[in-house]
Design a protein around this motif. Structure first.
Motif, PDB file in Angstrom:
ATOM      1  N   GLU A   8      59.052  31.174  34.758  1.00  0.00           N
ATOM      2  CA  GLU A   8      57.877  30.337  34.846  1.00  0.00           C
ATOM      3  C   GLU A   8      56.785  30.898  35.595  1.00  0.00           C
ATOM      4  OE1 GLU A   8      56.276  25.717  35.225  1.00  0.00           O
ATOM      5  OE2 GLU A   8      58.375  26.169  34.436  1.00  0.00           O
ATOM      6  N   GLY A   9      57.093  31.252  36.928  1.00  0.00           N
ATOM      7  CA  GLY A   9      56.054  31.877  37.595  1.00  0.00           C
ATOM      8  C   GLY A   9      55.387  33.112  37.459  1.00  0.00           C
ATOM      9  N   LEU A  10      56.300  33.980  36.633  1.00  0.00           N
ATOM     10  CA  LEU A  10      55.892  35.137  36.124  1.00  0.00           C
ATOM     11  C   LEU A  10      54.844  35.005  34.929  1.00  0.00           C
ATOM     12  CD1 LEU A  10      55.750  38.418  36.135  1.00  0.00           C
ATOM     13  CD2 LEU A  10      57.883  38.251  34.778  1.00  0.00           C
ATOM     14  N   LEU A  11      55.183  34.139  34.287  1.00  0.00           N
ATOM     15  CA  LEU A  11      54.475  33.729  33.010  1.00  0.00           C
ATOM     16  C   LEU A  11      53.090  33.219  33.615  1.00  0.00           C
ATOM     17  CD1 LEU A  11      53.795  33.763  29.922  1.00  0.00           C
ATOM     18  CD2 LEU A  11      54.980  31.488  29.932  1.00  0.00           C
ATOM     19  N   ASP A  12      53.050  32.394  34.334  1.00  0.00           N
ATOM     20  CA  ASP A  12      51.803  31.798  35.060  1.00  0.00           C
ATOM     21  C   ASP A  12      50.721  32.857  35.770  1.00  0.00           C
ATOM     22  OD1 ASP A  12      52.406  29.167  34.444  1.00  0.00           O
ATOM     23  OD2 ASP A  12      53.191  28.696  36.365  1.00  0.00           O
ATOM     24  N   SER A  13      51.479  33.880  36.382  1.00  0.00           N
ATOM     25  CA  SER A  13      51.020  35.081  36.922  1.00  0.00           C
ATOM     26  C   SER A  13      50.004  35.983  35.965  1.00  0.00           C
ATOM     27  CB  SER A  13      51.986  35.834  37.686  1.00  0.00           C
ATOM     28  OG  SER A  13      51.377  36.922  38.279  1.00  0.00           O
ATOM     29  N   GLN A  15      49.251  34.818  32.798  1.00  0.00           N
ATOM     30  CA  GLN A  15      48.258  34.168  32.410  1.00  0.00           C
ATOM     31  C   GLN A  15      46.974  34.149  33.403  1.00  0.00           C
ATOM     32  OE1 GLN A  15      50.170  30.371  31.593  1.00  0.00           O
ATOM     33  NE2 GLN A  15      50.429  30.928  29.354  1.00  0.00           N
ATOM     34  N   THR A  16      47.283  33.995  34.500  1.00  0.00           N
ATOM     35  CA  THR A  16      46.192  34.038  35.435  1.00  0.00           C
ATOM     36  C   THR A  16      45.520  35.357  35.646  1.00  0.00           C
ATOM     37  OG1 THR A  16      47.324  32.465  37.107  1.00  0.00           O
ATOM     38  CG2 THR A  16      45.697  33.862  38.152  1.00  0.00           C
ATOM     39  N   GLU A  17      45.907  36.312  35.369  1.00  0.00           N
ATOM     40  CA  GLU A  17      45.523  37.878  35.516  1.00  0.00           C
ATOM     41  C   GLU A  17      44.476  37.857  34.172  1.00  0.00           C
ATOM     42  OE1 GLU A  17      45.030  40.011  37.906  1.00  0.00           O
ATOM     43  OE2 GLU A  17      45.962  38.422  39.073  1.00  0.00           O
ATOM     44  N   ARG A  18      45.173  37.268  33.332  1.00  0.00           N
ATOM     45  CA  ARG A  18      44.469  37.651  31.897  1.00  0.00           C
ATOM     46  C   ARG A  18      42.990  36.558  31.898  1.00  0.00           C
ATOM     47  NH1 ARG A  18      49.194  37.422  27.493  1.00  0.00           N
ATOM     48  NH2 ARG A  18      49.898  39.725  27.851  1.00  0.00           N
ATOM     49  N   LEU A  23      37.083  36.155  32.485  1.00  0.00           N
ATOM     50  CA  LEU A  23      35.957  35.696  33.261  1.00  0.00           C
ATOM     51  C   LEU A  23      35.102  37.046  33.802  1.00  0.00           C
ATOM     52  CD1 LEU A  23      37.267  33.229  35.610  1.00  0.00           C
ATOM     53  CD2 LEU A  23      36.011  32.661  33.507  1.00  0.00           C
ATOM     54  N   TRP A  24      35.586  38.065  34.314  1.00  0.00           N
ATOM     55  CA  TRP A  24      34.977  39.225  34.519  1.00  0.00           C
ATOM     56  C   TRP A  24      34.380  39.892  33.550  1.00  0.00           C
ATOM     57  CZ3 TRP A  24      32.826  39.768  39.105  1.00  0.00           C
ATOM     58  CH2 TRP A  24      33.681  39.574  40.258  1.00  0.00           C
ATOM     59  N   SER A  25      34.707  39.808  32.442  1.00  0.00           N
ATOM     60  CA  SER A  25      34.329  40.421  31.056  1.00  0.00           C
ATOM     61  C   SER A  25      32.950  39.638  30.652  1.00  0.00           C
ATOM     62  CB  SER A  25      35.281  40.518  29.837  1.00  0.00           C
ATOM     63  OG  SER A  25      36.266  41.364  30.174  1.00  0.00           O
ATOM     64  N   VAL A  26      33.068  38.194  30.758  1.00  0.00           N
ATOM     65  CA  VAL A  26      31.794  37.543  30.489  1.00  0.00           C
ATOM     66  C   VAL A  26      30.826  37.904  31.724  1.00  0.00           C
ATOM     67  CG1 VAL A  26      30.880  35.023  30.716  1.00  0.00           C
ATOM     68  CG2 VAL A  26      33.229  35.596  29.383  1.00  0.00           C
ATOM     69  N   ILE A  27      30.922  38.047  32.817  1.00  0.00           N
ATOM     70  CA  ILE A  27      29.865  38.132  33.820  1.00  0.00           C
ATOM     71  C   ILE A  27      29.534  39.593  33.789  1.00  0.00           C
ATOM     72  CG2 ILE A  27      29.844  38.862  36.348  1.00  0.00           C
ATOM     73  CD1 ILE A  27      31.890  36.624  36.800  1.00  0.00           C
ATOM     74  N   MET A  68      33.693  31.146  41.149  1.00  0.00           N
ATOM     75  CA  MET A  68      34.716  30.299  42.225  1.00  0.00           C
ATOM     76  C   MET A  68      35.811  30.388  41.681  1.00  0.00           C
ATOM     77  SD  MET A  68      34.736  25.878  42.159  1.00  0.00           S
ATOM     78  CE  MET A  68      35.255  26.044  40.163  1.00  0.00           C
ATOM     79  N   TRP A  69      36.001  30.568  40.420  1.00  0.00           N
ATOM     80  CA  TRP A  69      37.783  30.768  39.914  1.00  0.00           C
ATOM     81  C   TRP A  69      37.985  32.021  40.274  1.00  0.00           C
ATOM     82  CZ3 TRP A  69      40.454  26.756  38.594  1.00  0.00           C
ATOM     83  CH2 TRP A  69      39.870  25.694  38.029  1.00  0.00           C
ATOM     84  N   LEU A  70      37.244  33.057  40.590  1.00  0.00           N
ATOM     85  CA  LEU A  70      37.736  34.431  41.050  1.00  0.00           C
ATOM     86  C   LEU A  70      37.751  34.569  42.437  1.00  0.00           C
ATOM     87  CD1 LEU A  70      35.682  36.116  38.374  1.00  0.00           C
ATOM     88  CD2 LEU A  70      37.998  36.010  38.303  1.00  0.00           C
TER      89      LEU A  70
END
Length: 117
Positions: A8-13, A15-18, A23-27, A68-70
């Protein structure tokens, strides 16, 4: 790929990176739009929207929320971006893009109140 075999921790990681990349792509898209050459004396509509996203107040600016999220300081990010665009040379932004950004940014500062309707 079977996601059930991931911890579960790896999957969360993953998803977080994606999410961070999104977010960086939108910026990045907003910065690219802010660097479009103005049409005659007025920026293009998507450029104005990008400027509002990047520099607008808390109600219209999404940039501060994204940063903030980044875990990035919004004031410092904006300051460094404006410094880069007003510098004589920059290795990431061409002269054309910096010149277009300056024209759009100055127009936005002069007309900021009129774009809030």
């Amino acid at each position: 790929m079977n996601l059930n075999t991931f911890e579960e921790g790896l999957l969360d990681s993953i998803q977080t990176e994606r999410c961070k990349k999104l977010l960086w792509s939108v910026i990045q898209l907003a910065v690219d739009d802010a660097c479009k050459a103005p049409y005659k004396t007025r920026p293009q509509d998507d450029t104005i929207t990008a400027m509002r996203f990047l520099f607008g107040d808390l109600y219209e600016s999404g940039l501060d929320n994204y940063l903030m999220w980044l875990d990035v300081d919004g004031k410092q990010f904006k300051r460094r971006m404006v410094e880069a665009m007003f510098s004589d040379r920059h290795d990431k932004f061409t002269d054309f893009k910096r010149r277009a950004f300056r024209a759009n940014y100055n127009w936005y500062l002069r007309n900021e109140i009129n774009t809030n309707n």
